[in-house]
Write a protein that holds these residues in place. Structure first.
Motif, PDB file in Angstrom:
ATOM      1  N   ASN A 212     -11.902   5.341  20.962  1.00 39.15           N
ATOM      2  CA  ASN A 212     -11.339   4.078  20.488  1.00 39.15           C
ATOM      3  C   ASN A 212     -10.599   4.208  19.156  1.00 39.15           C
ATOM      4  O   ASN A 212     -10.033   3.222  18.670  1.00 39.15           O
ATOM      5  CB  ASN A 212     -12.435   3.022  20.368  1.00 39.15           C
ATOM      6  CG  ASN A 212     -12.913   2.540  21.724  1.00 39.15           C
ATOM      7  OD1 ASN A 212     -12.105   2.188  22.575  1.00 39.15           O
ATOM      8  ND2 ASN A 212     -14.219   2.552  21.945  1.00 39.15           N
ATOM      9  N   ILE A 213     -10.622   5.393  18.565  1.00 41.07           N
ATOM     10  CA  ILE A 213      -9.837   5.648  17.351  1.00 41.07           C
ATOM     11  C   ILE A 213      -8.596   6.417  17.788  1.00 41.07           C
ATOM     12  O   ILE A 213      -8.647   7.617  18.034  1.00 41.07           O
ATOM     13  CB  ILE A 213     -10.640   6.465  16.316  1.00 41.07           C
ATOM     14  CG1 ILE A 213     -11.948   5.758  15.951  1.00 41.07           C
ATOM     15  CG2 ILE A 213      -9.790   6.722  15.077  1.00 41.07           C
ATOM     16  CD1 ILE A 213     -11.779   4.472  15.188  1.00 41.07           C
ATOM     17  N   MET A 214      -7.467   5.724  17.886  1.00 40.68           N
ATOM     18  CA  MET A 214      -6.270   6.368  18.424  1.00 40.68           C
ATOM     19  C   MET A 214      -5.731   7.448  17.510  1.00 40.68           C
ATOM     20  O   MET A 214      -5.268   8.497  17.973  1.00 40.68           O
ATOM     21  CB  MET A 214      -5.183   5.325  18.708  1.00 40.68           C
ATOM     22  CG  MET A 214      -3.872   5.946  19.163  1.00 40.68           C
ATOM     23  SD  MET A 214      -2.698   4.780  19.886  1.00 40.68           S
ATOM     24  CE  MET A 214      -3.241   4.788  21.600  1.00 40.68           C
ATOM     25  N   THR A 215      -5.772   7.222  16.188  1.00 42.63           N
ATOM     26  CA  THR A 215      -5.191   8.198  15.263  1.00 42.63           C
ATOM     27  C   THR A 215      -5.825   8.068  13.894  1.00 42.63           C
ATOM     28  O   THR A 215      -6.418   7.037  13.554  1.00 42.63           O
ATOM     29  CB  THR A 215      -3.657   8.000  15.152  1.00 42.63           C
ATOM     30  OG1 THR A 215      -3.077   9.091  14.439  1.00 42.63           O
ATOM     31  CG2 THR A 215      -3.309   6.711  14.443  1.00 42.63           C
ATOM     32  N   ASN A 216      -5.711   9.127  13.116  1.00 42.59           N
ATOM     33  CA  ASN A 216      -5.988   9.097  11.683  1.00 42.59           C
ATOM     34  C   ASN A 216      -4.685   9.495  11.006  1.00 42.59           C
ATOM     35  O   ASN A 216      -4.225  10.625  11.155  1.00 42.59           O
ATOM     36  CB  ASN A 216      -7.114  10.081  11.328  1.00 42.59           C
ATOM     37  CG  ASN A 216      -7.505  10.025   9.845  1.00 42.59           C
ATOM     38  OD1 ASN A 216      -7.145   9.100   9.130  1.00 42.59           O
ATOM     39  ND2 ASN A 216      -8.261  11.019   9.396  1.00 42.59           N
ATOM     40  N   GLN A 217      -4.086   8.550  10.306  1.00 44.58           N
ATOM     41  CA  GLN A 217      -2.803   8.819   9.643  1.00 44.58           C
ATOM     42  C   GLN A 217      -3.082   9.331   8.227  1.00 44.58           C
ATOM     43  O   GLN A 217      -3.654   8.618   7.403  1.00 44.58           O
ATOM     44  CB  GLN A 217      -1.938   7.548   9.602  1.00 44.58           C
ATOM     45  CG  GLN A 217      -0.555   7.803   9.037  1.00 44.58           C
ATOM     46  CD  GLN A 217       0.360   6.597   9.093  1.00 44.58           C
ATOM     47  OE1 GLN A 217       1.013   6.271   8.101  1.00 44.58           O
ATOM     48  NE2 GLN A 217       0.444   5.933  10.232  1.00 44.58           N
ATOM     49  N   VAL A 218      -2.688  10.576   7.981  1.00 45.55           N
ATOM     50  CA  VAL A 218      -2.988  11.215   6.706  1.00 45.55           C
ATOM     51  C   VAL A 218      -1.759  11.955   6.171  1.00 45.55           C
ATOM     52  O   VAL A 218      -0.835  12.261   6.919  1.00 45.55           O
ATOM     53  CB  VAL A 218      -4.166  12.209   6.842  1.00 45.55           C
ATOM     54  CG1 VAL A 218      -5.471  11.470   7.126  1.00 45.55           C
ATOM     55  CG2 VAL A 218      -3.895  13.231   7.936  1.00 45.55           C
TER      56      VAL A 218
ATOM     57  N   SER B   4     -10.751  18.436  12.092  1.00 49.60           N
ATOM     58  CA  SER B   4     -11.804  17.497  12.466  1.00 49.60           C
ATOM     59  C   SER B   4     -11.279  16.457  13.452  1.00 49.60           C
ATOM     60  O   SER B   4     -11.947  16.110  14.432  1.00 49.60           O
ATOM     61  CB  SER B   4     -12.360  16.800  11.214  1.00 49.60           C
ATOM     62  OG  SER B   4     -13.323  15.821  11.563  1.00 49.60           O
ATOM     63  N   CYS B   5     -10.068  15.964  13.185  1.00 52.17           N
ATOM     64  CA  CYS B   5      -9.451  14.990  14.090  1.00 52.17           C
ATOM     65  C   CYS B   5      -9.285  15.595  15.486  1.00 52.17           C
ATOM     66  O   CYS B   5      -9.649  14.981  16.496  1.00 52.17           O
ATOM     67  CB  CYS B   5      -8.088  14.562  13.565  1.00 52.17           C
ATOM     68  SG  CYS B   5      -8.122  13.519  12.093  1.00 52.17           S
ATOM     69  N   GLN B   6      -8.751  16.801  15.530  1.00 53.40           N
ATOM     70  CA  GLN B   6      -8.478  17.430  16.815  1.00 53.40           C
ATOM     71  C   GLN B   6      -9.768  17.725  17.588  1.00 53.40           C
ATOM     72  O   GLN B   6      -9.807  17.601  18.806  1.00 53.40           O
ATOM     73  CB  GLN B   6      -7.638  18.688  16.591  1.00 53.40           C
ATOM     74  CG  GLN B   6      -6.216  18.346  16.136  1.00 53.40           C
ATOM     75  CD  GLN B   6      -5.405  19.548  15.693  1.00 53.40           C
ATOM     76  OE1 GLN B   6      -5.925  20.490  15.109  1.00 53.40           O
ATOM     77  NE2 GLN B   6      -4.105  19.532  15.963  1.00 53.40           N
ATOM     78  N   GLN B   7     -10.817  18.096  16.865  1.00 52.18           N
ATOM     79  CA  GLN B   7     -12.105  18.338  17.517  1.00 52.18           C
ATOM     80  C   GLN B   7     -12.658  17.066  18.153  1.00 52.18           C
ATOM     81  O   GLN B   7     -13.317  17.115  19.189  1.00 52.18           O
ATOM     82  CB  GLN B   7     -13.111  18.886  16.502  1.00 52.18           C
ATOM     83  CG  GLN B   7     -12.832  20.327  16.076  1.00 52.18           C
ATOM     84  CD  GLN B   7     -13.654  20.744  14.870  1.00 52.18           C
ATOM     85  OE1 GLN B   7     -14.472  19.976  14.353  1.00 52.18           O
ATOM     86  NE2 GLN B   7     -13.434  21.969  14.398  1.00 52.18           N
TER      87      GLN B   7
ATOM     88  N   THR C 182     -11.354  10.523   5.351  1.00 46.18           N
ATOM     89  CA  THR C 182     -11.919  11.850   5.170  1.00 46.18           C
ATOM     90  C   THR C 182     -12.705  12.241   6.427  1.00 46.18           C
ATOM     91  O   THR C 182     -12.897  11.430   7.339  1.00 46.18           O
ATOM     92  CB  THR C 182     -12.865  11.876   3.970  1.00 46.18           C
ATOM     93  OG1 THR C 182     -13.942  10.953   4.236  1.00 46.18           O
ATOM     94  CG2 THR C 182     -12.148  11.457   2.693  1.00 46.18           C
ATOM     95  N   ILE C 183     -13.191  13.469   6.449  1.00 50.48           N
ATOM     96  CA  ILE C 183     -14.006  13.929   7.578  1.00 50.48           C
ATOM     97  C   ILE C 183     -15.237  13.046   7.741  1.00 50.48           C
ATOM     98  O   ILE C 183     -15.575  12.628   8.849  1.00 50.48           O
ATOM     99  CB  ILE C 183     -14.416  15.400   7.371  1.00 50.48           C
ATOM    100  CG1 ILE C 183     -13.187  16.312   7.430  1.00 50.48           C
ATOM    101  CG2 ILE C 183     -15.438  15.833   8.421  1.00 50.48           C
ATOM    102  CD1 ILE C 183     -13.464  17.751   7.059  1.00 50.48           C
ATOM    103  N   ASP C 184     -15.908  12.751   6.631  1.00 50.73           N
ATOM    104  CA  ASP C 184     -17.134  11.935   6.705  1.00 50.73           C
ATOM    105  C   ASP C 184     -16.841  10.520   7.183  1.00 50.73           C
ATOM    106  O   ASP C 184     -17.596   9.961   7.996  1.00 50.73           O
ATOM    107  CB  ASP C 184     -17.814  11.880   5.331  1.00 50.73           C
ATOM    108  CG  ASP C 184     -18.439  13.214   4.937  1.00 50.73           C
ATOM    109  OD1 ASP C 184     -18.604  14.076   5.834  1.00 50.73           O
ATOM    110  OD2 ASP C 184     -18.766  13.390   3.745  1.00 50.73           O
ATOM    111  N   LEU C 185     -15.763   9.928   6.691  1.00 48.23           N
ATOM    112  CA  LEU C 185     -15.418   8.569   7.116  1.00 48.23           C
ATOM    113  C   LEU C 185     -15.015   8.542   8.590  1.00 48.23           C
ATOM    114  O   LEU C 185     -15.368   7.606   9.318  1.00 48.23           O
ATOM    115  CB  LEU C 185     -14.285   8.016   6.247  1.00 48.23           C
ATOM    116  CG  LEU C 185     -14.685   7.568   4.839  1.00 48.23           C
ATOM    117  CD1 LEU C 185     -13.451   7.367   3.964  1.00 48.23           C
ATOM    118  CD2 LEU C 185     -15.515   6.294   4.902  1.00 48.23           C
ATOM    119  N   LEU C 186     -14.297   9.559   9.023  1.00 51.94           N
ATOM    120  CA  LEU C 186     -13.903   9.625  10.428  1.00 51.94           C
ATOM    121  C   LEU C 186     -15.134   9.779  11.313  1.00 51.94           C
ATOM    122  O   LEU C 186     -15.226   9.149  12.377  1.00 51.94           O
ATOM    123  CB  LEU C 186     -12.934  10.789  10.658  1.00 51.94           C
ATOM    124  CG  LEU C 186     -12.369  10.907  12.071  1.00 51.94           C
ATOM    125  CD1 LEU C 186     -11.530   9.673  12.423  1.00 51.94           C
ATOM    126  CD2 LEU C 186     -11.512  12.169  12.207  1.00 51.94           C
TER     127      LEU C 186
END
Length: 263
Positions: free
Chosen positions: A144-150, A164-167, A129-133
């Motif tokens: 250091n976080i290459m991706t969030n797979q969702v 949020s990921c893109q920001q 989620t946004i908060d966990l990311l």
């Protein structure tokens, strides 16, 4: 850098999967996505060894029962052996620890150690989620976080999380891009497909790629494997993109009992 297109292997295993991956590599697929929970890493490894595809990017995921520090390291060593790779390109936290039983920071520290020890080249997260990311990037840095797979497909565009990921500069990997086949019967996607002499599945994949996401469709058929691969060349118009944006229904298809609180 993670390739923008790859082959998913969810619910695939055995000789069928080995043959499909062999075909995929010969077609030019540059990424194979697997996971400890899929119970098919050995089948993936067999195919990759047969094709001598050292340049194929391999992603696996650490299951939520293996998130304690030493369990992360041990399970990744097992995954590496099954995949027949000295070093796995990318390891993801498959699902966040239910109820934070294992602190996220402990798992991220273990992944950092795995990277330092050469077990993996990169790491990232999945189903965050946004908060966990935010918590993850605060601990190890967004670089250091290459991706969030969702889960992302035309009916579940997951806009808040993807934005949020893109920001944060974290790449979005979109799983279930074909919405378990539902994209094939959608009239909007069929109309766009007809205009481009394509299929609705190709349109869905092209939409994700146009958004800048990594798309990892899976299939049991070689013909679909080839069709999915060809979707990379499909150029959608701004109107096509707008029409697809309009069919978002927030239709989440993957929501196990141990999933995080999405809201």
């Amino acid at each position: 850098m993670i390739p923008n297109f790859g082959m998913g292997t969810f619910r695939l295993k055995g000789p069928t999967l080995t043959e499909l991956i062999t075909e995929a590599v010969q077609m030019g697929y540059q990424q194979i996505d697997t996971a400890q929970a899929y119970e098919n890493e050995a089948d993936v490894g067999k195919a990759l060894a047969q094709t001598q595809s050292d340049d194929v990017f391999v992603t696996t995921k650490v299951w939520h029962e293996n998130l304690k520090h030493q369990h992360v390291l041990d399970s990744l060593k097992t995954s590496s052996d099954k995949l027949q790779r000295d070093c796995i390109d990318l390891a993801l936290i498959h699902w966040p620890s239910p109820n934070d039983e294992v602190p996220l920071e402990e798992t991220l520290d273990a992944l950092t150690e795995a990277k330092e020890r050469g077990l993996i080249k990169h790491f990232g997260v999945s189903n965050f989620t946004i908060d966990l990311l935010e918590r993850a990037t605060q601990h190890v840095g967004s670089e250091n976080i290459m991706t969030n797979q969702v889960e992302v497909h035309p009916f579940m565009q997951n806009r808040k999380v993807t934005e949020s990921c893109q920001q944060k500069g974290v790449k979005v990997t979109a799983y279930l891009p074909l919405a378990k086949g539902e994209v094939m019967s959608n009239s909007t996607l069929q109309k766009i497909a007809h205009e481009h002499n394509a299929t609705a599945a190709q349109v869905a994949i092209a939409w994700e790629l146009h958004k800048g996401y990594v798309s990892i469709p899976s299939t049991t058929k070689v013909s679909h494997l080839r069709s999915n691969f060809a979707a990379q060349k499909l150029q959608l118009t701004d109107q096509d993109m707008a029409d697809i944006e309009a069919i978002d229904q927030g239709e989440r298809m993957i929501d196990p009992s141990f999933a995080p609180d999405w809201d």
